[in-house]
Design a protein around this motif. Structure first.
Motif, PDB file in Angstrom:
ATOM      1  N   PHE A   1       0.851  -1.190   0.000  1.00  0.00           N
ATOM      2  CA  PHE A   1       0.000   0.000   0.000  1.00  0.00           C
ATOM      3  C   PHE A   1       0.886   1.239   0.000  1.00  0.00           C
ATOM      4  CE2 PHE A   1      -2.261  -3.327   2.421  1.00  0.00           C
ATOM      5  CZ  PHE A   1      -3.317  -3.515   1.545  1.00  0.00           C
ATOM      6  N   PRO A   2       0.805   2.090  -1.005  1.00  0.00           N
ATOM      7  CA  PRO A   2       1.616   3.308  -1.025  1.00  0.00           C
ATOM      8  C   PRO A   2       1.247   4.232   0.141  1.00  0.00           C
ATOM      9  CG  PRO A   2       0.002   3.321  -2.796  1.00  0.00           C
ATOM     10  CD  PRO A   2      -0.066   1.967  -2.162  1.00  0.00           C
TER      11      PRO A   2
ATOM     12  N   GLY B   1      -8.096   4.346  -5.613  1.00  0.00           N
ATOM     13  CA  GLY B   1      -9.101   3.619  -4.842  1.00  0.00           C
ATOM     14  C   GLY B   1      -8.581   3.232  -3.471  1.00  0.00           C
ATOM     15  N   LEU B   2      -9.127   2.142  -2.954  1.00  0.00           N
ATOM     16  CA  LEU B   2      -8.768   1.706  -1.606  1.00  0.00           C
ATOM     17  C   LEU B   2      -7.279   1.310  -1.570  1.00  0.00           C
ATOM     18  CD1 LEU B   2      -9.855   0.842   1.291  1.00  0.00           C
ATOM     19  CD2 LEU B   2      -9.835  -1.463   0.339  1.00  0.00           C
ATOM     20  N   GLN B   3      -6.533   1.907  -0.694  1.00  0.00           N
ATOM     21  CA  GLN B   3      -5.120   1.539  -0.501  1.00  0.00           C
ATOM     22  C   GLN B   3      -4.894   1.340   0.981  1.00  0.00           C
ATOM     23  OE1 GLN B   3      -2.971   0.712  -2.716  1.00  0.00           O
ATOM     24  NE2 GLN B   3      -4.149   1.300  -4.531  1.00  0.00           N
ATOM     25  N   SER B   4      -5.536   0.311   1.528  1.00  0.00           N
ATOM     26  CA  SER B   4      -5.456   0.069   2.966  1.00  0.00           C
ATOM     27  C   SER B   4      -5.831  -1.380   3.225  1.00  0.00           C
ATOM     28  CB  SER B   4      -6.436   0.997   3.689  1.00  0.00           C
ATOM     29  OG  SER B   4      -6.727   0.492   4.985  1.00  0.00           O
ATOM     30  N   PRO B   5      -5.220  -1.993   4.200  1.00  0.00           N
ATOM     31  CA  PRO B   5      -5.630  -3.365   4.539  1.00  0.00           C
ATOM     32  C   PRO B   5      -6.897  -3.403   5.385  1.00  0.00           C
ATOM     33  CG  PRO B   5      -3.853  -2.664   5.985  1.00  0.00           C
ATOM     34  CD  PRO B   5      -4.104  -1.517   5.044  1.00  0.00           C
TER      35      PRO B   5
END
Lengths: 244, 412
Positions: A106-107, A115-119
């Motif tokens: 995840f940057p 879009g979603l960049q999260s665990p």
């Protein structure tokens, strides 16, 4: 046919592979149909909250009522069932992003278009985010939770979250704001079978006719007002009343 | 020259074969094919086959008010079929309802109609049945509860309700009318379903073809009556319906879809025309129309709402439907029958039209049982029965409730 060349062998193999796929499913005679065959929408389930704790539900109630306040145009987000909608969505496959690829990397500073960049799954976002919001409020507003603030203070806080000016402890204020706002709109305009849009308040507000199937009768009457009330997948009245 | 001879020979062949048909051997092609056609006209296979099972091997349960009767195996299997029957035995069963053993058949086997089938036609059907592959399929022929399981009871029943007889042509009528009468009153046994029954399950001759309710389906009035019969149908309308399963007015569903698929769609245009001519010329009979429900009736108002939300997309708000796809409800006969069972049933569990070679689409309607309450079903049916010029009795919610229970698990 005797296979004597490499080309023939490959061609035969291709025919076998493709013909198996082509005959996967064949309907003979008339179209399949069974009497009494129905696919009713899933009911909302037992009353009470399926995912939220009472405190979380009170916080979301307060948020959705600031996003869509009750006014002369109709009921607000809470009365329209947005919190119920979100609760039921979180308890289902949406809650875990069951269908999404959820692994990194995840940057650190993603573009909005990424879009979603999260665990974090939606369940985690709500659980952690609402806790962070209330911790922030208790620290800043004399030990009061978000739901206990007056409307002006709530609006100001939400405004700061949207702009990124408010820093919640250990959670992205922007992420919480964006998730709850998006889910509130979904709940306000989705079919009432999902728990929101109660009495089709959202549809009545914008003049959406609902799940009617055919408008030829109406289109033959240009310049005449459309007078039919909206209708949902379960008919003209909201199927399930508030479960809380 | 040689070709001309062959053509002539082929043309003469059926004529030459005709005088020898009676009692001919099973390998007599002409008689067998005539029998095959007549068996289609009698719709024998629909009852003598389990849906999806081996054709002609029997085993299908026929629901009667007295219990289920399972149909026998008609293939020439010696042990479980009719392999040991002679042509005389077969005619005796057709003509008098008695098996070779002397035991009586129940009139679920419509010998009360088949009695009018000629000996030559019976022999042809027999010859055709002899050509079927023998299938070993033992069928329980004693499924009725006591006392109805006592077949000797049929002696008394026959005494009261049955006269063996042959078809008498009416010399005042056309040959076509008489052909239609022979088919409808005999082999076609239309009246078996379309005539009201008395307490003993016998068709009430005084109300011949005036409609009935069987197996939770309404069998509509098929006299020439204007409102609920075929009065507003032309001969061609009837022919098209029987041939294809639909016309501009209606679409066959339920048991009639089976009749069309297995029987009438395989009949010749000439025979269908004769049937239609007979039905149109026989005369009209039926109950007087009740006064229509007023538009401000509570059921009518609620029904209008249910109709607009659930039905109007396909059947149109003015009830005119979409030709060849969604049948019109305005002026429809089934909708206005005194007994509303079929309309209620189709609303509750949906329906599919007949699929025939001429009209293979078989459009279907979904079930509405899951989203309409008994009251809503009764209201919308009452509304359909009393709108756009239709008139029929109002339907109480208790009717919908009873039928909902009855058809909840039916798979056919």
């Amino acid at each position: 046919m005797t296979i004597s060349t490499r080309r023939q062998l490959l061609a035969s193999a291709a025919i076998i592979v493709f013909s198996r796929a082509a005959f996967g499913h064949t309907i003979l005679g008339k179209l399949p149909w069974r009497p009494n065959e129905v696919y009713p929408p899933e009911p909302l389930g037992s009353p009470g909250w399926h995912f939220f704790t009472p405190g979380e539900a009170a916080t979301v109630d307060a948020m959705v009522d600031r996003f869509i306040p009750a006014d002369e145009l109709g009921p607000g987000g809470k009365q329209a069932g947005c919190t119920v909608f979100i609760d039921r969505q979180l308890s289902g496959p949406y809650g875990t992003y069951e269908w999404l690829y959820m692994k990194g990397p995840f940057p650190a500073d993603p573009l909005p278009s990424q879009g979603l960049q999260s665990p974090l799954t939606p369940r985690q976002q709500y659980r952690l985010g609402l806790a962070a919001l209330n911790a922030y409020c208790r620290g800043k507003y004399d030990n009061r939770a978000f739901a206990q603030l007056d409307a002006d203070a709530q609006d100001k806080l939400l405004d700061g979250m949207e702009k990124g000016e408010v820093q919640l402890p250990e959670f992205s204020a922007r992420m919480l704001f964006g998730t709850v706002l998006a889910n509130t709109m979904e709940g306000f305009f989705a079919d009432p079978i999902y728990g929101g849009n109660r009495d089709m308040a959202g549809w009545k507000l914008i003049g959406f006719p609902g799940t009617r199937y055919d408008y030829r009768d109406v289109m033959q009457n240009p310049n005449k007002p459309y007078s039919l009330p909206p209708v949902g997948l379960k008919g003209r009245v909201s199927a399930d009343r508030s479960p809380t | 020259m040689r070709r001309l001879f062959l053509v002539l020979a082929a043309a003469l062949l059926p004529i030459a074969a005709l005088p020898f048909t009676a009692g001919a051997a099973p390998d007599d092609y002409t008689q067998v094919e005539r029998g095959r056609y007549l068996a289609i006209g009698g719709d024998c296979v629909a009852c003598h086959t389990i849906p999806g099972g081996t054709q002609w091997a029997g085993g299908r349960g026929i629901q009667t008010p007295f219990g289920d009767i399972v149909t026998p195996n008609l293939t020439p299997d010696e042990e479980t079929g009719i392999g040991h029957w002679s042509a005389d035995d077969f005619y005796r069963a057709m003509h008098t309802g008695v098996m070779p053993s002397g035991a009586h058949l129940y009139p679920a086997f419509p010998y009360t109609y088949y009695t009018k089938v000629t000996r030559a036609d019976s022999d042809a059907i027999y010859a055709f049945l002899r050509t079927l592959p023998a299938v070993h399929n033992a069928v329980d022929r004693d499924t009725l509860p006591f006392p109805f399981k006592v077949r000797a009871l049929m002696l008394g029943w026959n005494e009261m309700f049955f006269r063996a007889g042959t078809f008498e042509a009416d010399p005042q009528r056309s040959a076509e009318y008489n052909r239609g009468a022979y088919l409808v009153e005999g082999l076609g046994h239309c009246g078996a379903c379309h005539t009201p029954m008395n307490w003993a399950g016998a068709n009430d001759a005084a109300r011949y073809l005036q409609g009935n309710v069987l197996q939770a389906w309404t069998d509509p009035n098929i006299t020439d009556e204007q409102r609920i019969g075929l009065g507003s149908w032309s001969v061609d309308d009837i022919v098209e319906y029987l041939k294809t399963g639909r016309n501009a007015r209606a679409q066959a569903s339920g048991p009639m879809a089976e009749v069309v698929v297995y029987s009438t769609s395989g009949m010749s245009d000439a025979d269908l025309h004769a049937i239609a001519t007979y039905l149109k010329q026989r005369g009209a009979a039926g109950p007087a129309a009740p006064s229509p429900r007023p538009a401000d009736d509570a059921q009518m108002q609620s029904g209008a709402v249910v109709y607009t939300d659930n039905c109007s997309a396909c059947h149109k708000r003015d009830g005119t439907g979409v030709e060849a796809m969604f049948p019109p409800l305005r002026g429809d006969q089934v909708v206005q029958q005194t007994d509303p069972t079929t309309v209620l049933r189709i609303v509750l569990q949906g329906a599919q039209g007949a699929a025939t070679d001429a009209a293979p689409t078989a459009p279907a309607m979904p079930a509405f049982s899951w989203r309409l309450s008994d009251q809503q079903v009764a209201d919308v049916v009452t509304y359909i029965r009393n709108s756009w010029g239709n008139t029929a009795q109002a339907v109480p919610a208790s009717d919908a409730a009873r039928l909902r229970k009855r058809v909840a698990d039916t798979a056919e």
